[in-house]
Enzyme design. Structure first.
Site, mmCIF file in Angstrom:
data_model
loop_
_atom_site.group_PDB
_atom_site.id
_atom_site.type_symbol
_atom_site.label_atom_id
_atom_site.label_comp_id
_atom_site.label_asym_id
_atom_site.label_seq_id
_atom_site.Cartn_x
_atom_site.Cartn_y
_atom_site.Cartn_z
ATOM 1 N N SER A 33 0.795 -1.222 0.000
ATOM 2 C CA SER A 33 0.000 0.000 0.000
ATOM 3 C C SER A 33 0.828 1.274 0.000
ATOM 4 C CB SER A 33 -0.927 -0.013 1.204
ATOM 5 O OG SER A 33 -0.212 -0.336 2.364
ATOM 6 N N HIS A 61 -5.558 -3.934 -1.637
ATOM 7 C CA HIS A 61 -5.401 -2.993 -2.756
ATOM 8 C C HIS A 61 -5.439 -3.667 -4.116
ATOM 9 C CE1 HIS A 61 -3.738 -0.945 0.777
ATOM 10 N NE2 HIS A 61 -4.387 0.078 0.261
ATOM 11 N N LYS A 92 -12.244 -0.131 -0.699
ATOM 12 C CA LYS A 92 -11.374 0.501 -1.700
ATOM 13 C C LYS A 92 -12.011 0.305 -3.091
ATOM 14 C CE LYS A 92 -7.628 -0.461 1.511
ATOM 15 N NZ LYS A 92 -7.574 0.812 2.221
HETATM 16 C C1 LIG Z 1 -3.160 -3.770 3.531
HETATM 17 C C2 LIG Z 1 -4.427 -3.293 4.158
HETATM 18 N N1 LIG Z 1 -5.276 -4.210 4.656
HETATM 19 C C3 LIG Z 1 -6.430 -3.823 5.220
HETATM 20 C C4 LIG Z 1 -6.791 -2.490 5.294
HETATM 21 C C5 LIG Z 1 -8.075 -2.128 5.955
HETATM 22 O O1 LIG Z 1 -8.986 -1.602 5.072
HETATM 23 P P1 LIG Z 1 -10.423 -1.175 5.611
HETATM 24 O O2 LIG Z 1 -10.193 -0.211 6.699
HETATM 25 O O3 LIG Z 1 -11.100 -0.588 4.435
HETATM 26 O O4 LIG Z 1 -11.066 -2.427 6.083
HETATM 27 C C6 LIG Z 1 -5.942 -1.519 4.792
HETATM 28 C C7 LIG Z 1 -6.308 -0.091 4.849
HETATM 29 O O5 LIG Z 1 -5.776 0.759 4.209
HETATM 30 C C8 LIG Z 1 -4.726 -1.928 4.193
HETATM 31 O O6 LIG Z 1 -3.864 -1.026 3.698
#
Ligand SMILES: Cc1ncc(COP(=O)(O)O)c(C=O)c1O
Length: 250
Positions: A33, A61, A92
């Site tokens: 990310s 992602h 996302k």
């Molecule tokens: C690698 C990764 N996993 C999980 C998440 C969690 O995403 P969410 O808060 O939309 O569930 C993120 C958030 O940016 C992330 O970067």
């Protein structure tokens, strides 16, 4: 537990060879990310096959962006059989919020019975599930959206390169320009925001010290003209702060 860079497969192989634990899990993000580069998933899968380690992949992602059906980098690498569980965020590319876990039915059953955050949380509302269902249908039925997204991402990388602005490695929709200094990264991000671009400065501890960066996330609804303007504004903001930006690193 050992934590180290996602592309250091040799180091992982070395650690696995020495590990005494009977059950070993490798937990990895498929698309990183903060840099926007891909993990060598096929190499991870090979390693799991040869050592018996269990592979868990976070596709936050990559879901909705990669693979013929849009399910992510596991699909693109063709390693579905080697993955025990994948974590797929819905907030996302899928445009909703929350997340879902996919994988072997025994592993999903285990989580249903034993995962405390799941057991002790209120279920998401049905409307959310319906919206996610519709999002998944769109991903499957309209591959042109992700083709356009990756084409635009390539376009942005090329224009930044033409403007002499180095970006992190990778070909994804996450395009990062490492600035280094925290205050300089914030100031450049503010210039972009003032021009209407929602670009944030990511600083330590989210990224390693001395690598504060602008993290740009392309979406399929943008146009080449908008990206041209973004590069022009960014180039101007960087030029006016040359003194405080010791080095732009790729
Ligand atoms: C690698 C990764 N996993 C999980 C998440 C969690 O995403 P969410 O808060 O939309 O569930 C993120 C958030 O940016 C992330 O970067």
């Amino acid at each position: 537990m050992a934590v180290f860079p996602h592309n250091d497969v040799d180091r992982l192989a070395h650690l696995l060879a020495r590990a005494e634990e009977h059950v070993r899990f490798i937990v990895v993000e498929s698309l990183y990310s903060m840099d926007g580069d891909e993990t060598p998933l096929a190499e991870y899968a090979d390693l799991c096959r040869s050592t018996g380690a269990v592979l868990v992949v976070d596709e936050a992602h990559a879901v909705g962006v990669y693979g013929e059906r849009g399910s992510g980098l596991i699909e693109k690498a063709g390693i579905e059989e080697q993955v025990c569980l994948s974590v797929n965020t819905a907030g996302k590319a899928l445009g909703v919020s929350g997340a879902f876990v996919a994988g072997r039915s025994w592993a999903v059953d285990y989580l249903l019975q034993r995962a405390r955050p799941f057991l002790f949380s209120t279920a998401p509302p049905p409307a959310l599930a319906a919206a996610l269902d519709a999002g998944l249908d769109l991903v499957e039925a309209e591959p042109w959206r992700r083709e356009r997204l990756l084409a635009l991402s390539g376009y942005l990388r090329a224009r930044l390169h033409d403007a002499g602005i180095p970006v992190t490695a990778g070909t994804s929709q996450i395009v990062a320009v490492v600035i280094g200094d925290n205050a300089a990264a914030l100031a450049v991000a503010e210039s972009l925001q003032a021009a209407g671009f929602d670009v944030r400065a990511i600083r330590p501890p989210t990224v390693p010290r001395g690598t504060a960066r602008l993290r740009m996330s392309v979406n399929a609804g943008l146009s080449e003209a908008v990206l041209d303007r973004l590069v022009a504004v960014l180039a101007g903001a960087l030029a006016s702060r040359r003194d405080s930006i010791s080095q732009l690193t790729s």
